[in-house]
Write an enzyme that holds these catalytic residues in place. Structure first.
Site, PDB file in Angstrom:
ATOM      1  N   GLN A   1      -9.350 -11.648  11.831  1.00 24.99           N
ATOM      2  CA  GLN A   1      -9.269 -12.912  10.909  1.00 24.99           C
ATOM      3  C   GLN A   1      -8.259 -14.025  11.447  1.00 24.99           C
ATOM      4  OE1 GLN A   1      -8.162 -13.274   6.462  1.00 24.99           O
ATOM      5  NE2 GLN A   1     -10.598 -13.676   6.883  1.00 24.99           N
TER       6      GLN A   1
ATOM      7  N   LEU B   1       1.916 -19.768   7.359  1.00 25.04           N
ATOM      8  CA  LEU B   1       0.875 -19.725   6.735  1.00 25.04           C
ATOM      9  C   LEU B   1       0.755 -20.831   5.435  1.00 25.04           C
ATOM     10  CD1 LEU B   1      -1.781 -18.648   5.814  1.00 25.04           C
ATOM     11  CD2 LEU B   1      -0.665 -17.198   4.272  1.00 25.04           C
TER      12      LEU B   1
ATOM     13  N   ARG C   1     -12.611 -10.870   6.088  1.00 23.68           N
ATOM     14  CA  ARG C   1     -11.922 -10.695   4.464  1.00 23.68           C
ATOM     15  C   ARG C   1     -12.011 -11.996   3.734  1.00 23.68           C
ATOM     16  NH1 ARG C   1      -7.185 -11.527   2.526  1.00 23.68           N
ATOM     17  NH2 ARG C   1      -5.865 -11.835   4.323  1.00 23.68           N
TER      18      ARG C   1
ATOM     19  N   HIS D   1      -4.498 -13.984  11.248  1.00 22.75           N
ATOM     20  CA  HIS D   1      -3.846 -13.947  10.382  1.00 22.75           C
ATOM     21  C   HIS D   1      -3.956 -12.239   9.664  1.00 22.75           C
ATOM     22  CE1 HIS D   1      -2.740 -14.739   6.232  1.00 22.75           C
ATOM     23  NE2 HIS D   1      -3.713 -14.532   5.686  1.00 22.75           N
TER      24      HIS D   1
ATOM     25  N   ALA E   1       0.923  -1.157   0.132  1.00 19.89           N
ATOM     26  CA  ALA E   1      -0.007  -0.143   0.023  1.00 19.89           C
ATOM     27  C   ALA E   1       0.813   1.182  -0.016  1.00 19.89           C
ATOM     28  CB  ALA E   1      -0.936  -0.048   1.178  1.00 19.89           C
TER      29      ALA E   1
ATOM     30  N   PHE F   1     -10.699 -19.045  -5.467  1.00 20.94           N
ATOM     31  CA  PHE F   1     -10.429 -18.744  -4.120  1.00 20.94           C
ATOM     32  C   PHE F   1     -11.583 -18.872  -3.280  1.00 20.94           C
ATOM     33  CE2 PHE F   1      -6.429 -17.356  -1.561  1.00 20.94           C
ATOM     34  CZ  PHE F   1      -5.683 -18.082  -2.415  1.00 20.94           C
TER      35      PHE F   1
ATOM     36  N   GLU G   1      -4.337 -20.411   1.243  1.00 20.34           N
ATOM     37  CA  GLU G   1      -5.636 -20.869   0.996  1.00 20.34           C
ATOM     38  C   GLU G   1      -5.622 -21.463  -0.330  1.00 20.34           C
ATOM     39  OE1 GLU G   1      -8.883 -18.584   2.199  1.00 20.34           O
ATOM     40  OE2 GLU G   1      -9.711 -18.610   0.306  1.00 20.34           O
TER      41      GLU G   1
ATOM     42  N   HIS H   1      -6.820 -17.476  10.228  1.00 19.40           N
ATOM     43  CA  HIS H   1      -6.749 -18.323   9.207  1.00 19.40           C
ATOM     44  C   HIS H   1      -6.743 -19.696   9.415  1.00 19.40           C
ATOM     45  CE1 HIS H   1      -5.274 -19.901   5.308  1.00 19.40           C
ATOM     46  NE2 HIS H   1      -5.362 -18.643   4.846  1.00 19.40           N
TER      47      HIS H   1
ATOM     48  N   ARG I   1     -12.976 -17.835   5.576  1.00 19.87           N
ATOM     49  CA  ARG I   1     -11.984 -18.405   6.526  1.00 19.87           C
ATOM     50  C   ARG I   1     -12.648 -18.441   8.175  1.00 19.87           C
ATOM     51  NH1 ARG I   1      -7.297 -14.882   4.319  1.00 19.87           N
ATOM     52  NH2 ARG I   1      -6.839 -16.227   2.332  1.00 19.87           N
TER      53      ARG I   1
END
Lengths: 564, 313, 291
Positions: free
Chosen positions: A233, A245, A380, A344, A16, A119, A248, A235, A279
């Site tokens: 969240q 991680l 999310r 996550h 970002a 996804f 996904e 995961h 999730r």
């Protein structure tokens, strides 16, 4: 103290921040990017699976941006600001093409166009990817693109202390060079906070060690609100036991979650979407399975990739395969990967509108995980975090350009000595509390009490314990008295930030007496649209949290039951 | 889970005390990564311990150091797999870079070399304007991705023998990055990139150290070799590339005509008559001169060689 | 035991003594070295810089010849030749785009697709794995007791270890084990796995010689009297070129550098001269009572 002046200061060198830096610099303004790590070490690098995008002419023929927005709204359990979601979907194709033009090496279809895959929570496949290191590849692309600008200056390995305010306007920030502990005042009229998430306050997290909520912390201390901080969240597939991680993408490519009886238990919880339900649902289902004794010894479940075949696994899921092998000693083509949920992503964040502007303090902008534009709502969807960083990074960059054109830097120099003194105080103090003890206690509290399943007792206990930790943190001291890359000091400063942010999270979670998305209350197990279809705003006022609310923006989708 | 007590010896360093070793004992299980070992030492025993770490999954490239003398990422190293028979592990900062504090080194010089290779794609203007779409075959993408996977960890440069001796050598990571763009069909600056990289490419000694230590299997030395494939398109002219051309042309010519290399011819053509004569005198002194005229039969079936060496594609 | 033998260009040229010594000890150890039929230069380190497919084809041609001779193993005394053949076979197996190009070239030369039926090995791997250290020790007639030998590995014998596969790239011990078998004292030194600089001789000789000097100095600093190495091209760089190094660095010392089979040959009772050693090495060994 050294002082330098820029048009814009950007805190954070992840996706970002860099996207905005590129945009602002391209418009000719001077930019300083401040990060406690070299930009490619940012947590964006850890995003694996991909970036969702509807690309005109290169998407499922039945798909369109409205389906994508609808998926986001439903995935976020209707706490999504629908205008924000629509903007995200509409600009998704365009931004992926821009990243491609800047050099991102997206995986391709045989005809040379950008490839795509399914996804979680998607009606049609939309995820674009670069092997399973999409975040890393995009981060490098943006960083490398930025090396073409002479008006971007990097302050790598500089740690932010606090925001400088002059009246109700931003007047830059104070940072410290980590190598020398020399403070520097970076003066500017625009400040973008793009500092990422907060994972390190949880005992189990897929986040990087650097994700300590620094941007949110300094924002809170200068009177800026955090929106919806109760939404965190978890995961489903953190690798056991290291919490690395497992993307996904694994389930997107066909991997199946199994309990100790070998059952595909997601069939019970999400009869249509199975393992690719959102999730929050999968993580809760897994926790129930483990709680009810259907996990493996040690408290984990199996992620079964074996039927995909070794060649395919290595080609499409190299990182997952390597991680399982290197960190858990499992060959995913022969054994199930041991997984359990881990913290996550932080859906909450600095309150901004769809232009990236915060309205508490003039000149403050935020984008990426540190911001809450409200595109993710209460949960999310996978592939949307990368998308948000670049779409809203660009939107915010454009907003900043307009802001810079119409505003001049504040003329006065603020007195920034107190900010520096507060940091040095930890070194000067000879006795007191040590950051290590406070951090470990916080990590336990957040995991146990502000985790996947919550209730009044747990949350009330969390609030009171965090209050206590904040008091103890005032007498924090560091044993290392040198000014020679004193990482102990920075750990202490991180602890201060984590405590302030955790305080808002626990308080808001206690306050929201309903279940929505990732915020699951055992004592209020259903969604309550009547009373709670609204955003929480939290302000830090001394030692108290002030809560207010903000309506959710609707455009076209009315709340309905969330079934997968 | 079964745990074992290990001893971690860390070479610490600060400006005041210089370098010194310090030992820590702690328990680890078969999953414990070295980043977790360091975090626990810092959190429980020695808060002053300084090191870099971020993602703990080998994508951010922060935790580069030497573990038991081997350039490694701490996160990729499992403690119990790294211990010796006495359950000890030695940890030091990377070679080559100036030390800052404990395991932290100053790798600005590493970044500077990467910046020198114009590390960004310059697409066609029409693409940037959104008028044209870029296509790329899956095979081309695979090759670009291979060299794009570099995570800026700096291990290859810390271990490279040429970088240490030759400041004009850009080093393995910068070459991998530079070649990644030469190799990208979407880029418009191929010639410029060839000019930027060629002299430096011939300063690589092909020792495969970078290939060995790279935690991402980027194989920078292969990128350098692939860059050299473009020597014919290189327009520049430096002492290094001039000699390389002579040397390579002679070799190719020898192989094309005899299927084998004869060093005496190679020396003569590469170094010129003067230097080759000096070599000859040296060889006379060492008694090796007679070998210079060692006659090896050339390849009998030369048509096989010639057919294999013909231009393809 | 019979083994296919690829001498490589250097050991049939200026590094002829590498071949001489290797043949001598092989005979004593009942190893019959069957020279590869009509072998060609592997182009190691150079041809792949020009054209990877040509490079791979040249190497596969040799391996196919070995296969035709009825062997599944090819031994070479040269680390660069070894590395070249192994890398070529590895790329051929793992890079489908390259394979296509190579197959076409092989076809042009009337050869078949290569089925990876031959392992390239270094001669010292054969010594250690097939002959055995104990067996070598039995042939020692003149133990080199007291001789301090710097054990040098160089680069291409070890790296990349996932392709070379014989031993650790950072803690190798093959050369040390062989030196110990001769009765000499192996001396490990910090730069034992660094590059000797030879590949740079054709483009940047100044730095190449510096690298060679680093190796020699490092071995000498640890007390080595002589240096032993496993590669025909290291031999050119560290033995034949030492006068050049002396000149460049204005040094008044020499460190004799001999090939590993030359050292083994000494312990088997051959004279330095029989083993084709250079004058400096002969003189030094004489001063240590070995002639």
């Amino acid at each position: 103290m050294e002082k330098k002046e820029y048009d814009a200061v950007i805190l954070g060198g992840g996706l970002a921040g860099l996207m905005a830096a590129n945009i602002v610099a391209a418009a000719g303004f001077s930019v300083a990017v401040v990060s406690k790590v070299f930009p490619t070490r940012s947590h964006s690098a850890a995003a694996e699976g991909g970036i969702a995008a509807y690309i005109m002419g290169n998407s499922d023929p039945n798909d369109d941006p409205d389906f994508m927005s609808y998926d986001e709204v439903k995935g976020g359990d209707y706490l999504v600001d629908q205008d924000a979601a629509e903007l995200l979907s509409k600009k998704s194709g365009d931004i992926v093409n821009l990243l491609d033009a800047w050099g991102a090496p997206f995986n391709r279809q045989p005809d040379g166009r950008i490839a795509l895959r399914y996804f979680g929570g998607q009606t049609y496949p939309r995820t674009r990817f670069i092997a399973d290191k999409t975040g890393m590849a995009l981060l490098h692309t943006l960083f490398e693109h930025s090396t073409g600008f002479k008006n971007i200056e990097y302050y790598n390995e500089y740690y932010v202390l606090d925001i400088v305010k002059e009246g109700n306007n931003v007047n830059g920030l104070v940072a410290m060079e980590m190598k020398t502990l020399n403070p520097i005042y970076l003066k500017s009229r625009a400040l973008l906070i793009a500092s990422g998430g907060i994972g390190m306050m949880y005992k189990h997290t897929t986040n990087s060690y650097i994700n300590t909520g620094d941007g949110q912390g300094i924002a809170l201390r200068s009177g800026v609100a955090l929106k919806d901080p109760e939404f965190v969240q978890f995961h489903p597939t953190g690798l056991y036991p290291s919490d690395i991680l497992i993307s996904e993408a694994a389930r997107a490519e066909g991997a199946i979650l199994k309990n100790n009886k070998g059952e595909r238990f997601m069939a019970k919880y999400a009869p249509h979407k199975f393992d690719l339900a959102p999730r929050d649902i999968v993580s809760r289902s897994m926790t129930i399975e483990i709680r009810e004794g259907r996990g493996f010894e040690g408290g984990y479940l199996g992620l079964d990739l074996r039927h995909l075949g070794k060649k395919y696994i290595i080609e499409r899921l190299a990182l997952a395969y390597d991680a399982a092998k290197n960190f858990s000693g499992v060959d995913a083509s022969e054994e199930m990967i041991p997984v359990r949920p881990a913290q996550h992503y932080f859906m909450g964040g600095i309150d901004v509108d769809t232009t990236g502007t915060n309205h508490d303090l003039n000149g403050v902008f935020s984008a990426g995980e540190s911001a809450c534009v409200s595109v993710h709502g209460a949960n999310r969807l996978g592939s949307n975090s990368l998308l948000e960083t670049v779409v809203y990074g660009r939107e915010t960059g454009n907003t900043m350009v307009e802001f810079l054109k119409s505003h001049k830097n504040v003329e006065t120099n603020s007195n920034v000595d107190p900010i520096v003194d507060a940091a040095y105080a930890y070194i000067k103090r000879e006795t007191g509390e040590h950051f290590g003890v406070l951090t470990e206690e916080l990590r336990d509290i957040m995991w146990d009490n502000v985790g996947i399943f919550r209730d009044n007792d747990k949350l009330a206990e969390a609030v009171s314990k965090i209050k206590d930790l904040r008091v103890r943190a005032r007498s924090m001291y560091v044993t290392d008295k040198t000014s020679n890359y004193n990482t102990e000091l920075f750990n202490a400063l991180e602890t201060r930030n984590m405590l302030d942010v955790a305080y808002t999270m626990a308080t808001a979670a206690l306050n929201r007496t309903e279940t929505r998305g990732a915020h699951f209350r055992d004592d209020y197990p259903t969604r309550d649209d009547q009373n709670w279809m609204k955003h929480t705003l939290t302000y830090l006022a001394g030692d108290e949290i002030k809560i207010s609310y903000k309506p959710v923006t609707y455009t076209r989708w009315k709340p309905e039951a969330r079934v997968y | 889970m079964e745990e074992k007590e290990i001893t971690v010896n860390i070479k610490k360093y600060n400006d005041k005390d210089g370098a010194f070793w310090k030992s820590y004992k702690l328990k680890a299980d078969k999953y414990t990564q070295m980043t977790e070992v360091l975090r626990r030492i810092k959190s429980e025993q020695d808060p002053s311990l300084a090191y870099r770490a971020s993602c703990h999954m080998a994508v951010c490239g922060s935790c580069s150091m030497k573990i038991n003398g081997i350039p490694s990422l701490a996160c990729r190293t499992i403690a119990l797999q790294a211990v010796n028979e006495k359950n000890e592990i030695n940890v030091e900062s990377m070679d080559y870079y100036p030390g800052v504090r404990d395991l932290i080194t100053d790798i600005d010089g590493f970044y500077d070399k990467i910046y020198k290779v114009m590390p960004r794609l310059i697409a066609d203007e029409s693409v940037l304007m959104g008028e044209n779409e870029q296509r790329m075959t899956p095979e081309d993408q695979t090759e670009v991705w291979k060299f794009q996977e570099c995570i800026y960890c700096g291990l290859c440069v810390s271990a490279c023998p040429s970088v240490k001796e030759d400041e004009k050598f850009l080093g393995p990571a910068a070459h991998a990055k530079g070649f990644r763009f030469i190799d990208d069909v979407r880029d418009t600056k191929k010639q410029e990139r060839i000019e930027l990289l060629m002299d430096s490419a011939y300063r690589c000694t092909s020792c495969y150290m970078c290939y060995e230590v790279c935690p991402q299997d980027v194989q920078p030395v292969i990128a350098i070799k692939k860059t050299k494939n473009y020597l014919d398109q290189y327009k520049g002219d430096t002492p290094v590339t001039v000699m390389a051309r002579k040397h390579d042309d002679t070799i190719v010519n020898l192989i094309e005509t005899t299927g084998k290399i004869k060093e005496s011819t190679l020396f003569l053509k590469t170094f010129g008559f003067g230097e080759a004569m000096r070599d000859a005198v040296d060889m006379l002194k060492t008694g090796k001169f007679k070998y210079a005229f060692e006659k090896d039969s050339k390849v009998k079936n030369m048509s096989e060689i010639k057919n294999m060496m013909g231009e393809k594609k | 035991m019979k083994v296919a033998y690829y001498p490589g260009c250097a050991s049939h040229g200026i590094a002829k003594d590498v071949d001489i010594a290797t043949q001598m000890i092989a005979k004593d150890l009942d190893l019959e070295l069957m020279e590869v039929d009509d072998w060609n230069c592997c182009g190691g380190g150079f041809m792949d810089d020009k054209n990877e497919a040509v490079h791979a084809s040249l190497n596969l041609r040799n391996l196919e010849k070995v296969e035709k001779m009825g062997y599944n193993k090819m031994a070479t005394p040269c680390s660069v030749c070894l590395n070249s053949h192994k890398i070529a076979a590895d790329k051929y197996e793992n890079d489908p785009v390259l394979k296509e190009d190579v197959d076409e070239r092989l076809k042009e030369a009337n050869m078949e697709e290569y089925d990876n039926g031959v392992e390239s090995e270094h001669f010292i791997w054969v010594l250690i794995r097939d002959v055995g250290i104990d067996n070598i020790r039995k042939h020692v007639k003149r133990p080199l007791t007291g001789l301090k030998v710097g054990t040098y590995y160089g680069c291409q014998l070890l790296r990349p270890s996932n392709v070379m596969g014989f031993e650790s790239a950072f803690n190798p011990h093959s050369v040390m084990d062989l030196v110990a078998a001769t009765g000499a004292t192996p001396v490990a030194f910090p730069m034992k796995t660094a590059c000797c600089g030879f590949p740079l001789m054709g483009s940047n000789p100044t730095v190449a010689l510096k690298m060679a000097n680093n190796i020699l100095s490092s071995a000498r600093n640890e007390g080595s009297e002589i240096l032993v190495h496993p590669c025909s091209l290291c031999h050119l760089q560290l033995d034949v070129t030492q006068d050049k190094i002396q000149r460049q660095f204005k040094q008044d010392w020499r460190l004799p550098a001999v090939y590993i089979t030359q050292l083994i040959g000494l312990s088997f009772g051959y004279t330095p001269k029989q083993l084709g050693m250079s004058k400096g090495s002969i003189e030094y060994l004489k001063s240590r009572g070995i002639s």
